[in-house]
Design a protein around this motif. Structure first.
Motif, short mmCIF file in Angstrom:
data_model
loop_
_atom_site.label_atom_id
_atom_site.label_comp_id
_atom_site.label_asym_id
_atom_site.label_seq_id
_atom_site.Cartn_x
_atom_site.Cartn_y
_atom_site.Cartn_z
N THR A 325 0.80 -1.22 0.00
CA THR A 325 0.00 0.00 0.00
C THR A 325 0.84 1.27 0.00
O THR A 325 0.33 2.36 0.26
N ASN A 344 -7.69 -5.19 1.44
CA ASN A 344 -6.69 -4.13 1.24
C ASN A 344 -6.75 -3.50 -0.15
O ASN A 344 -5.97 -2.60 -0.45
N ASP A 347 -6.75 0.25 -0.68
CA ASP A 347 -5.57 0.99 -0.21
C ASP A 347 -4.42 0.96 -1.21
O ASP A 347 -3.36 1.54 -0.95
N ILE A 348 -4.61 0.29 -2.34
CA ILE A 348 -3.54 0.18 -3.33
C ILE A 348 -3.37 1.51 -4.06
O ILE A 348 -4.32 2.04 -4.65
#
Length: 459
Positions: A325, A344, A347-348
């Motif tokens: 991230t 996740n 959040d990249i």
């Protein structure tokens, strides 16, 4: 990606060819659609699964039992080919998926191989070298009638390497006296018939798949459909930066080679982070990845903060998942499967993701990131450098003419460039809003079913 998501995408390709791309295989006549569906059904199936529990006597005198699998998926394009992994993530479903991906990868890259994969459910770090050697030999005994230079040619994967392949080659030789053996396994040591450049080829090829995307866009040689203009502009903007920021998940053979290639390529790329299962090493001004490599190779881990200082290196030690991230332009995923998930994916921050590992994105994450305009270079395109040099090693074993590292890596990079340009041209010129992964599957599928029809498997 799971087997279900892979088979679902194959079915989407079949439906697309049947309903939306009548120009493809038009010379097949009235039975075209039926044959395409038959080819898809065959591709979603499995030719053979070999499985057993491997039992060895451990150093403490107890018996260790380890589930083992070899999946031979499809051999329309040639002999089965694929790696063997020693990992606690190994199970029959995973191995089936990876074998299916190998069929598609080999077909996409015009290699004379079908798809296979194997693995043993074991944690190599918890066993002595003797125990791993005994497991390796037991695995060969399990497969002795199903592998061979003209049948199924395994190679290293997660948790295995040239030493494992050497042990397996020796066991196969003992089981098959007076028969060809040297080409049964690739990824062997140089002294045992291995190919120069094999160990770093997957990582170099992974980076090159990204580099050739940039090269193709900057060259202006691509025909770009309006619906892909934004993607082209995004890649071009990154390519024109004075300094491209790169993060690399992993620091094993693949990721280490990819990171070093990024740091040393002609255009300025700064590698700000690398990781392993224990930590991420981060420096926003750039890491000296070549200085980190010897420590990782010696200790099988990245250094802690005190060890970084002793090495004269500057960097912070972060959580192992932090690498995913970070704020960067390019994220190279070189660890294991299912690293970017619904938990996740939002959040990249990287705009270009390169799949060095097999299936590092779940299906849900893949769809989400594509919808966000991220460029995803899929595993079947990006990580074929290893199997390409394995092919060169296989050929070398027949003619006994070893090529230099430079010659092998040039051959590999030329092949990767040709395939990458073919994929990027198909992607950017496509009149359909399809992903790069979809187009890779389509190109691979068309080669597989063409050979199925020519061989009489589709009638």
């Amino acid at each position: 990606m799971t087997k279900n998501s892979t088979t679902e995408l194959i079915q989407q390709v079949v439906d697309h060819v049947v309903n939306d791309d009548k120009a493809v295989l038009a010379d097949w006549g009235d039975q075209r659609d039926q044959w395409v569906q038959m080819g898809g059904d065959l591709l979603k199936g499995i030719d053979k699964v070999i499985s057993s529990d491997l039992r060895i006597t451990k150093d403490d005198g107890t018996i260790g039992t380890y589930p083992a699998f070899r999946v031979q998926h499809n051999n329309a394009c040639g002999y089965y080919k694929g790696g063997i992994r020693f990992s606690t993530g190994v199970n029959q479903s995973e191995v089936k998926t990876l074998a299916m991906l190998m069929t598609l990868k080999n077909a996409l890259h015009d290699l004379p191989y079908g798809g296979g994969k194997g693995g043993v459910h074991i944690n190599p770090r918890h066993h002595s070298k003797r125990e791993i050697k005994e497991v390796s030999k037991a695995f060969v005994r399990m497969l002795q009638n199903d592998i061979g230079p003209y049948r199924d040619i395994p190679a290293p994967d997660v948790g295995t390497g040239e030493e494992t392949m050497d042990w397996m080659t020796e066991e196969y030789k003992l089981l098959h006296p007076n028969k060809p053996f040297i080409n049964t396994f690739t990824g062997k040591s140089l002294a045992n018939g291995g190919a120069q450049g094999r160990s770093e080829s997957t990582g170099i090829g992974t980076f090159l798949s990204y580099y050739y995307l940039v090269e193709a866009v900057i060259s202006g040689s691509l025909s770009v459909n309006d619906m892909h203009t934004k993607t082209k502009d995004k890649v071009k903007a990154i390519a024109e930066k004075d300094n491209v920021i790169v993060a690399v998940q992993g620091f094993g053979n693949l990721s280490r080679a990819a990171a070093i290639e990024a740091a040393n390529c002609g255009k300025k790329h700064t590698v700000i982070a690398v990781s392993d299962s224990r930590a991420t090493i981060y420096n926003q001004d750039g890491l000296d990845v070549e200085a980190l490599a010897p420590f990782k190779e010696k200790n099988d881990r990245l250094p802690n903060e005190d060890e970084l200082k002793e090495l004269g290196l500057v960097g912070e030690v972060l959580d192992p998942n932090a690498v995913l991230t970070l704020d960067c332009d390019v994220l190279i995923l070189g660890a294991i499967e299912d690293q970017i998930t619904k938990d996740n994916m939002k959040d990249i921050k990287a705009d270009i993701l390169v799949e060095g590992a097999n299936g590092p994105l779940t299906g849900e994450a893949d769809e989400y990131l594509e919808a966000q305009g991220k460029v995803i270079i899929p595993d079947v395109l990006a990580n074929a450098g290893g199997v390409t040099v394995s092919y060169l090693e296989w050929v070398q074993g027949f003619n006994n003419e070893a090529k230099s590292e430079d010659e092998n890596l040039k051959d590999m990079s030329d092949r990767m460039r040709n395939v990458s340009y073919r994929v990027y041209n198909a992607y950017f010129s496509s009149e359909s809003n399809v992903t790069m992964r979809f187009l890779c599957y389509k190109l691979a599928f068309l080669r597989v079913i063409d050979l199925m029809k020519r061989s009489g498997k589709i009638v």
